[in-house]
Scaffold this motif. Sequence first.
Motif, PDB file in Angstrom:
ATOM      1  N   ALA A  91     112.158  53.392  70.527  1.00  0.00           N
ATOM      2  CA  ALA A  91     112.022  54.287  69.558  1.00  0.00           C
ATOM      3  C   ALA A  91     111.913  53.389  68.105  1.00  0.00           C
ATOM      4  O   ALA A  91     110.988  53.591  67.149  1.00  0.00           O
ATOM      5  N   ILE A  92     112.572  52.348  67.937  1.00  0.00           N
ATOM      6  CA  ILE A  92     112.472  51.427  66.951  1.00  0.00           C
ATOM      7  C   ILE A  92     111.785  50.199  67.077  1.00  0.00           C
ATOM      8  O   ILE A  92     111.665  49.342  66.149  1.00  0.00           O
ATOM      9  N   GLY A  93     111.262  50.152  68.265  1.00  0.00           N
ATOM     10  CA  GLY A  93     110.473  48.846  68.427  1.00  0.00           C
ATOM     11  C   GLY A  93     111.176  47.628  68.792  1.00  0.00           C
ATOM     12  O   GLY A  93     110.561  46.236  68.249  1.00  0.00           O
ATOM     13  N   VAL A  94     112.267  47.441  69.225  1.00  0.00           N
ATOM     14  CA  VAL A  94     113.028  46.166  69.541  1.00  0.00           C
ATOM     15  C   VAL A  94     113.394  46.320  71.223  1.00  0.00           C
ATOM     16  O   VAL A  94     113.210  47.253  71.874  1.00  0.00           O
ATOM     17  N   SER A  95     113.978  45.094  71.539  1.00  0.00           N
ATOM     18  CA  SER A  95     114.302  44.972  73.004  1.00  0.00           C
ATOM     19  C   SER A  95     115.561  45.771  73.176  1.00  0.00           C
ATOM     20  O   SER A  95     116.181  45.790  72.410  1.00  0.00           O
ATOM     21  N   GLN A  96     115.851  46.251  74.467  1.00  0.00           N
ATOM     22  CA  GLN A  96     116.781  46.923  74.813  1.00  0.00           C
ATOM     23  C   GLN A  96     118.096  46.025  74.776  1.00  0.00           C
ATOM     24  O   GLN A  96     119.281  46.312  74.317  1.00  0.00           O
ATOM     25  N   SER A  97     118.070  44.776  75.131  1.00  0.00           N
ATOM     26  CA  SER A  97     118.893  43.878  75.116  1.00  0.00           C
ATOM     27  C   SER A  97     119.627  43.480  73.503  1.00  0.00           C
ATOM     28  O   SER A  97     120.553  43.457  73.233  1.00  0.00           O
ATOM     29  N   SER A  98     118.525  43.501  72.608  1.00  0.00           N
ATOM     30  CA  SER A  98     118.848  43.371  71.397  1.00  0.00           C
ATOM     31  C   SER A  98     119.728  44.377  70.856  1.00  0.00           C
ATOM     32  O   SER A  98     120.900  44.438  70.026  1.00  0.00           O
ATOM     33  N   VAL A  99     119.418  45.782  71.266  1.00  0.00           N
ATOM     34  CA  VAL A  99     120.166  46.717  70.676  1.00  0.00           C
ATOM     35  C   VAL A  99     121.731  46.776  71.467  1.00  0.00           C
ATOM     36  O   VAL A  99     122.373  47.046  70.584  1.00  0.00           O
ATOM     37  N   SER A 100     121.787  46.548  72.605  1.00  0.00           N
ATOM     38  CA  SER A 100     122.957  46.578  73.340  1.00  0.00           C
ATOM     39  C   SER A 100     123.981  45.357  72.613  1.00  0.00           C
ATOM     40  O   SER A 100     125.032  45.719  72.136  1.00  0.00           O
ATOM     41  N   ALA A 101     123.212  44.154  72.372  1.00  0.00           N
ATOM     42  CA  ALA A 101     123.952  43.029  71.689  1.00  0.00           C
ATOM     43  C   ALA A 101     124.381  43.507  70.427  1.00  0.00           C
ATOM     44  O   ALA A 101     125.573  43.065  69.961  1.00  0.00           O
ATOM     45  N   ARG A 102     123.621  44.106  69.594  1.00  0.00           N
ATOM     46  CA  ARG A 102     123.999  44.454  68.274  1.00  0.00           C
ATOM     47  C   ARG A 102     124.885  45.564  68.266  1.00  0.00           C
ATOM     48  O   ARG A 102     126.033  45.324  67.461  1.00  0.00           O
ATOM     49  N   ILE A 103     125.108  46.505  69.112  1.00  0.00           N
ATOM     50  CA  ILE A 103     126.066  47.548  69.153  1.00  0.00           C
ATOM     51  C   ILE A 103     127.480  46.900  69.430  1.00  0.00           C
ATOM     52  O   ILE A 103     128.435  47.049  68.886  1.00  0.00           O
ATOM     53  N   LYS A 104     127.425  45.931  70.563  1.00  0.00           N
ATOM     54  CA  LYS A 104     128.602  45.275  70.932  1.00  0.00           C
ATOM     55  C   LYS A 104     129.146  44.477  69.851  1.00  0.00           C
ATOM     56  O   LYS A 104     130.505  44.369  69.610  1.00  0.00           O
ATOM     57  N   ALA A 105     128.473  43.511  69.239  1.00  0.00           N
ATOM     58  CA  ALA A 105     128.980  42.839  67.895  1.00  0.00           C
ATOM     59  C   ALA A 105     129.599  43.772  67.061  1.00  0.00           C
ATOM     60  O   ALA A 105     130.434  43.410  66.388  1.00  0.00           O
TER      61      ALA A 105
END
Length: 298
Positions: free
Chosen positions: A18-32
């Motif tokens: 939906a926001i046009g980024v990679s799934q890994s980027s979202v997962s890493a950002r939430i974890k951080a």
Amino acid sequence: MQTLAVAEYLNFRHAASAIGVSQSSVSARIKALEETLGILLFERHARGVRLTEAGRHFVERVSVGIDQLDQAVRTASMVARGEHGRLRVGVHALIQGSFLATLIERYREQHSGIEVEIIEGAARENVMRLRADRLDATFVAGSPAFPDCHARRLWSERLLVALPAHHRLADEAGVTWAELANEAFIVRHRGAGQQVHDHIIMRLAGAAVDMSIRRFDVEHITLMTMVAQGYGLSIVGEAKTLLHTSGVIFRPIFDEPETLSCSVVWSPHNRGLGLRNLLELAGRMSSYDQFIIDATAF
């Protein structure tokens, strides 16, 4: 933004898409973010995620903040375009049907998102407010020259004599200064009172045997009532005739060569589009061709 997307879709892959980024980027950002806050925002499971109780409270507060930020950005953009905000205008009086009242009325019609605040006061008081950044513009009688302010003449009015209805000259089409030579005059302390006082002296010096000019600390409507009651005559700008004071007759002075000019004054440091729009509208309405808005003044 990524946290809100995950909270909406409850799925890292769908939120990332939906926001046009990679799934890994979202997962890493939430974890951080969770590590920084020291709390668990989402519980992971095979088909996606769900908000924890702490996560739900966090997202609610962040959503409110995002909405407020968006509103602040939209409002700031409207202010920058001169479509929203407040314009503080100083006046001596606002008389329906006069140039100034018509100017304010048209401005409000054309710029409905601007709140126009009217501050009434003597010219000296309003210029002081202008210098203290409590006004954006003020309208004054005459053509003043202030070293720290810009001023432009906008319109002029005929000078008329105000007579009691029973006066010997009330039935005449007009008068001359010679006919007023030995009359008693009354003027105000405030407003244009000093200018009126000096103008009478200039016109009648040497012609009046016993010149009488008394000054009163009253508003214009009270002064006109005093004229009606026979305290003395007065000199007014033509716009004041729109107030229709009972018992007072206004007559032109045939041999009066001057008019009462009126000007707008503003600070050279005020670069607001709300003010600029007011000055441009005033310039279009003005009968003076030399009224030009100088871009260097903003």
